[in-house]
Scaffold this active site. Structure first.
Site, short mmCIF file in Angstrom:
data_model
loop_
_atom_site.label_atom_id
_atom_site.label_comp_id
_atom_site.label_asym_id
_atom_site.label_seq_id
_atom_site.Cartn_x
_atom_site.Cartn_y
_atom_site.Cartn_z
N ASP A 183 0.84 -1.20 0.00
CA ASP A 183 0.00 0.00 0.00
C ASP A 183 0.88 1.25 0.00
O ASP A 183 0.37 2.37 -0.07
CB ASP A 183 -1.01 -0.01 1.15
CG ASP A 183 -0.37 0.06 2.51
OD1 ASP A 183 0.87 -0.04 2.60
OD2 ASP A 183 -1.10 0.22 3.51
N ASP B 156 -1.14 -6.36 -0.16
CA ASP B 156 -1.01 -5.67 1.13
C ASP B 156 -2.38 -5.13 1.53
O ASP B 156 -2.98 -4.33 0.81
CB ASP B 156 -0.01 -4.52 0.95
CG ASP B 156 0.57 -4.03 2.25
OD1 ASP B 156 0.38 -4.70 3.27
OD2 ASP B 156 1.25 -2.99 2.22
N GLU C 242 -0.60 -5.47 8.93
CA GLU C 242 0.28 -4.87 9.93
C GLU C 242 -0.24 -5.14 11.34
O GLU C 242 -1.45 -5.14 11.56
CB GLU C 242 0.36 -3.35 9.71
CG GLU C 242 0.95 -2.96 8.37
CD GLU C 242 1.06 -1.45 8.15
OE1 GLU C 242 0.80 -0.68 9.11
OE2 GLU C 242 1.41 -1.05 7.03
N GLU D 24 10.15 -4.37 9.80
CA GLU D 24 10.56 -3.11 9.19
C GLU D 24 11.20 -2.20 10.23
O GLU D 24 10.58 -1.87 11.25
CB GLU D 24 9.35 -2.41 8.54
CG GLU D 24 9.73 -1.07 7.91
CD GLU D 24 8.62 -0.43 7.09
OE1 GLU D 24 7.57 -1.07 6.87
OE2 GLU D 24 8.81 0.73 6.66
#
Ligand code: KIV
Length: 288
Positions: A49, A88, A120, A187
């Protein structure tokens, strides 16, 4: 026509992990990029995204919709038939309920022929992960700097710097694995934290700016090739400057058009003399 490589599957990814062969992963947003990614033999292709920023020019990923994602994922799949393709999940496509999460994850599989999805979050999204996995859809988790929560994280910055914060990431990774995630992206977490999680994990750990001790590496395509004009994060290595090649080409085009050097005679087409005469006759007839 380049020879088509074998389809990357989950067993292929786990086999590489078992043999300590690093996994390669990049983001990808459209057909021409995906074609090049396919030729390079990249294992995992993420339709991120991040396209909200890199392609659509928003300041964050939050305005991206499911329909945006599906359209781009379809284009990427046409370019990379054999990469392990991940859609995503955009902001608010899974946060509200398990049911909405399953339905939206299912769209990536049914409408864009993805191989799995990414979302996420840690413990707080485990019920979503369980529900999506129960629907037969592979899930990649995403911890550390999670851009959809950039406001509560205080900006695009290193996560897990204190022992306590790092322990939360370690616990979240375990929770995601237990919930059925097939891989986890870390990340921007400290190298040593990534190493600890990798050593404990039974599923592939992918690093984005989290050091060399993961099972694989991810980079954002536009950062790799100088295609994002606003900034290049420190974690991104530039492997070429396609942005400069394009900018130089456009300047040359402007010069050639203004100086009338373009188009050259070999780039346009004429009509036969007799057809031209006929055309002129027909126009004259109209004007008579
Ligand atoms: O959207 C994306 O490209 C991502 C990466 C930053 C991991 O989620």
């Amino acid at each position: 026509m380049a020879e088509q490589r074998k389809k990357v599957t989950l067993p292929v990814l786990f086999d590489k992990m078992a043999k300590n062969t690093p996994l390669t992963m990049v983001t990808c947003y459209d057909y021409p990029m995906a074609y090049l990614v396919e030729q390079a033999g990249i294992d995992i292709v993420l339709v991120g995204d991040s396209l909200g920023m890199t392609i659509l020019g928003f300041d964050s990923t939050l305005p991206v919709t499911m329909n945006d994602m599906i359209r781009h994922a379809q284009a990427v799949r046409r370019g990379t038939p054999s990469g392990w393709l991940i859609g995503d999940m955009p902001y608010m496509s899974y946060q509200a309920s398990d049911e909405s999460a399953v339905l939206n994850a299912g769209r990536f599989m049914a409408e864009a022929a993805c191989d799995g999805i990414k979302l996420e979050g840690g413990v707080e999204v485990c019920s979503r992960v369980r529900a999506i996995v129960a629907a037969g859809i592979p899930v990649m988790g995403h911890l550390g700097l999670t851009p959809q929560s950039v406001s509560s994280l205080g900006g695009f910055r290193l996560q897990g710097k204190s022992g306590k914060q790092a322990k939360k990431i370690v616990d979240d990774a375990k929770a995601l694995e237990d919930a059925g995630a097939m891989a986890i992206l870390l990340e921007l977490v400290p190298d040593q934290v990534c190493q600890i999680i990798t050593e404990r994990s039974k599923v592939p750990i992918i690093s984005l700016g989290s050091g060399p001790n993961a099972h694989g590496q991810l980079l954002i395509f536009h950062d790799m090739f100088g295609l994002y004009p606003r900034f290049t994060p420190k974690m991104a290595k530039q492997y070429g400057n396609a942005g400069k090649v394009i900018a130089d080409g456009l300047k040359e085009y402007v010069n050639e058009v203004t100086s009338k050097a373009f188009p050259e005679p070999e780039r346009y087409f004429g009509i036969k003399e007799e057809e031209l005469a006929e055309l002129k006759r027909l126009i004259a007839e109209d004007n008579a």
